[in-house]
Design a protein around this motif. Structure first.
Motif, short mmCIF file in Angstrom:
data_model
loop_
_atom_site.label_atom_id
_atom_site.label_comp_id
_atom_site.label_asym_id
_atom_site.label_seq_id
_atom_site.Cartn_x
_atom_site.Cartn_y
_atom_site.Cartn_z
N GLN A 5 11.05 27.09 38.09
CA GLN A 5 9.77 27.80 38.57
C GLN A 5 8.48 26.64 38.52
OE1 GLN A 5 10.18 31.57 36.21
NE2 GLN A 5 9.88 32.38 37.88
N ASP A 6 7.66 27.15 39.34
CA ASP A 6 6.31 26.42 39.27
C ASP A 6 5.14 27.40 39.58
OD1 ASP A 6 4.05 24.81 39.21
OD2 ASP A 6 4.92 23.76 40.84
N ARG A 7 5.03 28.51 38.88
CA ARG A 7 4.11 29.59 39.20
C ARG A 7 2.57 29.20 39.14
NH1 ARG A 7 6.80 33.73 35.28
NH2 ARG A 7 7.14 32.11 34.16
N ALA A 8 1.95 29.67 39.93
CA ALA A 8 0.39 29.59 39.96
C ALA A 8 -0.22 30.97 39.66
CB ALA A 8 -0.11 28.68 41.01
N LYS A 45 4.74 24.51 34.62
CA LYS A 45 4.75 23.01 34.54
C LYS A 45 3.93 22.52 33.47
CE LYS A 45 3.14 20.98 37.95
NZ LYS A 45 1.95 20.25 37.64
N GLU A 46 3.04 22.98 33.11
CA GLU A 46 2.05 22.68 32.17
C GLU A 46 1.76 23.73 31.15
OE1 GLU A 46 -0.33 19.73 35.12
OE2 GLU A 46 -1.29 21.66 34.52
N GLY A 47 2.46 24.73 31.03
CA GLY A 47 2.50 25.67 29.84
C GLY A 47 3.67 26.16 29.36
N ARG A 54 8.68 17.70 33.37
CA ARG A 54 9.70 17.43 34.09
C ARG A 54 9.52 16.38 35.02
NH1 ARG A 54 8.04 22.11 38.10
NH2 ARG A 54 8.24 23.62 36.48
N ARG A 55 8.33 16.24 35.52
CA ARG A 55 8.14 15.34 36.35
C ARG A 55 7.46 13.89 35.98
NH1 ARG A 55 3.56 17.43 40.54
NH2 ARG A 55 3.78 15.25 41.42
#
Length: 325
Positions: A68-71, A108-110, A301-302
């Motif tokens: 997932q990549d939720r905003a 991604k950052e959380g 991940r990136r």
């Protein structure tokens, strides 16, 4: 209706049918996340609600269905998701995801970083903070209000989460890196009226890590989107400096860890370099890592396969030396 919706959101963001600008937020693919503890920052409602409150919405931007990549935009119920380790070391980190002050990129950052930290015995708190472009009374200080309140609640809940209130650090990414640096340099600024016993506790982080951070509001090196949403297009030099953490460093600013790729095409590396210079000028301990390549927004991940791949271990070693891990 609104109270029911807030209850669902605070329960861990495990929603499966929230419309988000044409996209649909999918249920969390990590079953453990559905059981996350959550703390709502303002049980009586966040202060300074706009006359026309924003509508919270979630967009899953991931092209790959395996993650997932939720905003999350329009946050009205600021909160933290809590990642608790099986064997806590007593250390904890408040995670401040980025998103250009337009939304909060929570996976991604959380959440991914929260799992990584918990796997190493560090309790992680992922902050869903309000956004300055949504009309809150605190204006450009609204996200700082939430970060201050989160730090105080973490310390107030130290016994519950088996953490040491003297070992609470912060880590921010991109615009979240700006918020992290803002918290580290302006923790003492009164951005909201105290409301309970927790507000008597210190919001100062014991250490701060800024990963590819937005720092300066100087148009020459600022991230244009963050600057526009935070202080406005026509902000004068005084307003720019007030919200540029490199101009607010003081002797009581906590030790900092800075990390930035030199090929970052979104946030110029000069942001971290200015912050480093300001910290050195005040004799505040700072460790800085620059990489020739890595780009922007890699999170965990990136970063795989890039020179920046081992950045979490660099931070962990720094934190361990300072007894923050």
């Amino acid at each position: 209706m609104r109270s029911d919706r807030r209850s669902l959101l605070v329960a861990g963001l495990s929603l499966s049918g929230v419309l988000a600008g044409g996209a649909v937020a999918r249920a969390d693919r990590n079953p453990a996340d559905a059981k996350l503890a959550a703390l709502e920052l303002w049980p009586g409602g966040a202060p300074g609600l706009p006359d026309r409150p924003p509508l919270e919405r979630i967009t899953d931007r991931a092209a790959d269905p395996s993650y997932q990549d939720r905003a999350v935009a329009g946050i009205t119920a600021p909160r933290v998701s809590v990642f608790q380790p099986e064997r806590p070391t007593g250390a904890s980190v408040l995670l401040l995801p980025g998103g250009g002050y337009r939304h909060v990129v929570v996976d991604k950052e959380g959440h991914e970083m929260g799992r990584w930290l918990a796997g190493r015995g560090i309790t992680a708190f992922v902050l869903f903070y309000r956004l300055p472009g949504d009309g809150w009374a605190a204006g450009p200080d609204v996200a700082l209000s939430d970060a201050q309140r989160a730090m105080r609640l973490i310390r107030a809940q130290a016994k519950r989460f088996a953490i040491d209130p003297a070992r609470v650090s912060a880590m921010g990414f991109s615009a979240g890196g700006h918020l992290c640096a803002d918290l580290a340099t302006r923790f003492a600024k009164e951005t909201y009226r105290p409301g309970d016993a927790a507000d008597a506790l210190s919001p100062r982080p014991d250490g701060a890590a800024c990963i590819y951070p937005v720092i300066s509001m100087d148009p020459a090196i600022a991230h244009a989107g963050s600057r526009r949403l935070l202080i406005g297009e026509g902000a004068n030099a005084t307003r720019e400096r007030a919200h540029s953490p490199d101009h607010n460093v003081a002797a009581d600013t906590p030790p900092m860890f800075l990390l930035h790729p030199e090929d970052d095409g979104s946030v110029p590396v000069e942001n971290s370099l200015r912050m480093r210079s300001a910290l050195k000028a005040q004799d505040v301990p700072v460790e800085t890592h620059l990489f020739a390549s890595g780009g922007h927004g890699f999170g965990l991940r990136r970063a795989v396969g890039k020179p920046v791949e081992n950045w979490p271990e660099l931070w962990l070693a720094w934190a361990a030396r300072r007894k923050l891990a």
